[in-house]
Design a protein around this motif. Structure first.
Motif, PDB file in Angstrom:
ATOM      1  N   SER A 167     -27.135  30.288 -20.098  1.00 23.91           N
ATOM      2  CA  SER A 167     -26.059  29.641 -19.183  1.00 23.91           C
ATOM      3  C   SER A 167     -25.551  30.790 -18.214  1.00 23.91           C
ATOM      4  O   SER A 167     -25.327  30.296 -16.985  1.00 23.91           O
ATOM      5  N   ALA A 168     -25.835  31.805 -18.489  1.00 23.31           N
ATOM      6  CA  ALA A 168     -25.450  32.848 -17.334  1.00 23.31           C
ATOM      7  C   ALA A 168     -26.318  33.057 -16.416  1.00 23.31           C
ATOM      8  O   ALA A 168     -26.077  32.979 -15.264  1.00 23.31           O
ATOM      9  N   VAL A 169     -27.538  32.890 -16.649  1.00 26.35           N
ATOM     10  CA  VAL A 169     -28.752  32.865 -15.655  1.00 26.35           C
ATOM     11  C   VAL A 169     -28.528  31.545 -14.818  1.00 26.35           C
ATOM     12  O   VAL A 169     -28.512  31.780 -13.688  1.00 26.35           O
ATOM     13  N   PHE A 170     -28.184  30.490 -15.372  1.00 21.53           N
ATOM     14  CA  PHE A 170     -27.995  29.347 -14.564  1.00 21.53           C
ATOM     15  C   PHE A 170     -26.729  29.307 -13.732  1.00 21.53           C
ATOM     16  O   PHE A 170     -26.869  29.198 -12.384  1.00 21.53           O
ATOM     17  N   ALA A 171     -25.780  30.123 -14.270  1.00 20.35           N
ATOM     18  CA  ALA A 171     -24.695  29.988 -13.453  1.00 20.35           C
ATOM     19  C   ALA A 171     -24.557  31.006 -12.270  1.00 20.35           C
ATOM     20  O   ALA A 171     -24.272  30.637 -10.960  1.00 20.35           O
ATOM     21  N   SER A 172     -25.330  32.122 -12.688  1.00 20.82           N
ATOM     22  CA  SER A 172     -25.545  33.154 -11.467  1.00 20.82           C
ATOM     23  C   SER A 172     -26.476  32.746 -10.342  1.00 20.82           C
ATOM     24  O   SER A 172     -26.561  33.334  -9.373  1.00 20.82           O
ATOM     25  N   VAL A 173     -27.264  31.479 -10.561  1.00 20.61           N
ATOM     26  CA  VAL A 173     -28.252  31.067  -9.536  1.00 20.61           C
ATOM     27  C   VAL A 173     -27.549  29.973  -8.770  1.00 20.61           C
ATOM     28  O   VAL A 173     -27.209  29.742  -7.708  1.00 20.61           O
ATOM     29  N   MET A 174     -26.858  29.054  -9.744  1.00 21.98           N
ATOM     30  CA  MET A 174     -26.290  27.832  -9.082  1.00 21.98           C
ATOM     31  C   MET A 174     -25.009  27.846  -8.472  1.00 21.98           C
ATOM     32  O   MET A 174     -24.507  27.015  -7.719  1.00 21.98           O
ATOM     33  N   ALA A 175     -24.393  29.015  -8.679  1.00 21.92           N
ATOM     34  CA  ALA A 175     -23.121  29.162  -7.983  1.00 21.92           C
ATOM     35  C   ALA A 175     -23.711  29.503  -6.530  1.00 21.92           C
ATOM     36  O   ALA A 175     -22.397  29.450  -5.530  1.00 21.92           O
ATOM     37  N   PHE A 176     -24.593  29.786  -6.178  1.00 21.41           N
ATOM     38  CA  PHE A 176     -25.001  30.440  -4.801  1.00 21.41           C
ATOM     39  C   PHE A 176     -25.909  29.575  -3.973  1.00 21.41           C
ATOM     40  O   PHE A 176     -26.205  29.693  -2.827  1.00 21.41           O
ATOM     41  N   LEU A 177     -26.720  28.510  -4.873  1.00 23.38           N
ATOM     42  CA  LEU A 177     -27.909  27.605  -3.979  1.00 23.38           C
ATOM     43  C   LEU A 177     -27.432  26.433  -4.115  1.00 23.38           C
ATOM     44  O   LEU A 177     -26.776  25.861  -4.774  1.00 23.38           O
ATOM     45  N   LYS A 178     -28.016  25.775  -2.909  1.00 23.51           N
ATOM     46  CA  LYS A 178     -27.572  24.287  -2.753  1.00 23.51           C
ATOM     47  C   LYS A 178     -28.928  23.844  -2.201  1.00 23.51           C
ATOM     48  O   LYS A 178     -29.945  24.444  -2.151  1.00 23.51           O
ATOM     49  N   GLN A 179     -28.828  22.410  -2.076  1.00 22.34           N
ATOM     50  CA  GLN A 179     -30.080  21.510  -1.756  1.00 22.34           C
ATOM     51  C   GLN A 179     -30.537  22.252  -0.476  1.00 22.34           C
ATOM     52  O   GLN A 179     -29.904  22.643   0.769  1.00 22.34           O
ATOM     53  N   GLY A 180     -31.861  22.694  -0.377  1.00 21.84           N
ATOM     54  CA  GLY A 180     -32.738  23.271   0.784  1.00 21.84           C
ATOM     55  C   GLY A 180     -32.950  24.380   0.859  1.00 21.84           C
ATOM     56  O   GLY A 180     -33.629  25.354   1.577  1.00 21.84           O
ATOM     57  N   ASP A 181     -32.047  25.250  -0.166  1.00 19.76           N
ATOM     58  CA  ASP A 181     -32.241  26.457  -0.282  1.00 19.76           C
ATOM     59  C   ASP A 181     -33.597  26.934  -1.017  1.00 19.76           C
ATOM     60  O   ASP A 181     -34.228  26.183  -1.754  1.00 19.76           O
ATOM     61  N   HIS A 182     -33.838  28.344  -0.865  1.00 24.06           N
ATOM     62  CA  HIS A 182     -35.085  28.682  -1.579  1.00 24.06           C
ATOM     63  C   HIS A 182     -34.757  29.956  -2.299  1.00 24.06           C
ATOM     64  O   HIS A 182     -34.100  30.837  -1.837  1.00 24.06           O
ATOM     65  N   LEU A 183     -35.236  29.939  -3.579  1.00 21.77           N
ATOM     66  CA  LEU A 183     -35.326  31.140  -4.256  1.00 21.77           C
ATOM     67  C   LEU A 183     -36.777  32.082  -4.664  1.00 21.77           C
ATOM     68  O   LEU A 183     -37.792  31.281  -4.773  1.00 21.77           O
ATOM     69  N   LEU A 184     -36.734  33.432  -4.751  1.00 22.63           N
ATOM     70  CA  LEU A 184     -37.643  34.006  -4.921  1.00 22.63           C
ATOM     71  C   LEU A 184     -37.317  34.674  -6.269  1.00 22.63           C
ATOM     72  O   LEU A 184     -36.287  35.450  -6.421  1.00 22.63           O
TER      73      LEU A 184
END
Length: 399
Positions: A89-106
């Motif tokens: 849940s920490a990993v999920f929150a650390s990513v989804m608090a900052f990414l939105k539709q159309g964004d890209h994660l490396l």
């Protein structure tokens, strides 16, 4: 500067406590409550309007959880943090608090199996694209950055193959492109490595592992600058992956001995790795035994640069593949067979058939998870006894 600010992080961690109640207790009590009361309607209104600070609801904050967060901030030297119900849940929150539709994660390819599933299966459902890079070849990374890239996520040392990457190098690259760098620091803990001081923007932990240290409770935490953690808080306040007060109380107590435990875990692991390299199975191929502070480790120089010790995980590759790996696990007499790690008790696991089983064989091989790879979470038993159990299992499984 106050006396407390001059203390070493481990001293601050031990001495940070929630203010005592009227009972003047020495150990902080458990605050097992879902909500908190107010003396009058105006105070309640002011608190809910964010005009006055006070506890509202344990989904938002709780004295036990706050103490755990403050202690972790002292260890990681972070401005702020938010604790969650589990590492994932920490990993999920650390990513989804900052990414939105159309964004890209490396992301580094060598990551925990559930993190890989989150990124590869679920992010695309929400319109977030995802690419991997090999942290053994960080020169690949910059070529993968797109205009819509927002974050780089990595584990170092990685789970389970113990690959490392230079955090400062990646941080410089990330910030040159305006990206956030998010580092899973679970394997090293803040005792051995401090990614925020090396340039990372966010750090995540599964507190379930070394931070608890005895396999008792689940927990996670995200740490970083106040403005970033505020975004994590707002997401989690709504979604509700809250750390329970009881688990926070356990984890906060565990932090008082984390520095001692990690030094002993690391000492046991290094001695075990050295002995295994001399075992007949590995004597002619010492590189088959992997540990960050072995000179045969491909990223040994990086490990010595950014870690104060090698941590408590040792990996080795059995020549007989899956079959020998299973025979080895079945032959163990003392080591535990369980999905956890970071316990006082030593644990053996076979990543290809357990924690990383949902990856394809091609994906596993690409990050060094061979059919014969064994991961040992080295506990606090006497190293002679740990080695003796592994040695007899190696002999029995060789036939």
């Amino acid at each position: 500067m106050s006396d407390q600010q001059q203390w070493h992080p481990q001293t601050r961690t031990i001495r940070i406590q929630h203010p005592a109640t009227d009972a003047r207790e020495h150990s902080v009590p458990l605050f097992l409550t879902s909500s908190f009361c107010y003396p009058d309607a105006e105070t309640m209104r002011a608190v809910f309007a964010d005009e006055q600070e006070a506890y509202i609801y344990s989904r938002f904050s709780n004295p036990n959880v706050d103490e755990f967060v403050q202690r972790m901030c002292a260890l990681e030297e972070a401005e702020s943090g938010f604790a969650t119900a589990s590492g994932m849940s920490a990993v999920f929150a650390s990513v989804m608090a900052f990414l939105k539709q159309g964004d890209h994660l490396l992301s580094s390819a060598a990551i925990f199996g559930s993190t890989h599933t989150l990124f590869s299966k679920y992010l695309p459902k929400w319109g977030i694209s995802y690419d991997e890079f090999d942290i053994r070849h960080p020169e690949q990374l910059e070529k993968l950055i797109r205009p819509e890239t927002r974050m780089i996520f990595l584990e170092t040392p990685s789970n389970p193959g113990l690959d490392l990457v230079d955090i400062e190098q990646i941080a410089r690259m990330a910030h040159a492109h305006g990206l956030l760098l998010n580092v899973d620091n679970c394997f090293a803990t803040p005792i051995l490595q401090k990614p925020l001081l090396l340039g990372a923007d966010l750090v995540v932990h599964s507190a379930t592992k070394w931070i608890d240290g005895q396999g008792r409770v689940l927990g996670g935490i995200v740490l970083g600058k106040k403005e970033l953690i505020q975004e994590v808080y707002l997401l989690c306040r709504t979604m509700g992956p809250s750390l329970s007060p009881f688990n926070a109380w356990i984890l906060s107590r565990s932090l008082e001995t984390l520095h001692l435990r990690m030094m002993q875990h690391s000492a046991n692991a290094l001695e075990l790795a050295r002995r295994l390299q001399q075992h007949p199975v590995f004597r002619n191929q010492p590189e088959k035994v992997k540990y960050p502070f072995l000179e045969t480790h491909p990223q040994y120089a990086i490990a010595r640069k950014q870690m104060s010790a090698g941590g408590g995980i040792v990996c080795f590759e059995l020549p007989g593949g899956l079959e020998q790996g299973q025979r080895f696990l079945d032959a163990l007499q003392m080591l535990s067979l369980t999905a956890n790690l970071g316990d006082t008790r030593s644990i053996a696991s076979h990543p290809a058939s357990t924690t990383h089983a949902k990856l394809t064989e091609e994906e596993r091989l690409a990050v060094g998870i061979t059919p014969g790879l064994i991961r040992i979470s080295v506990g606090l038993e006497h190293v002679d006894d740990i080695y003796a159990d592994i040695e007899q299992a190696l002999r029995k499984s060789a036939g």
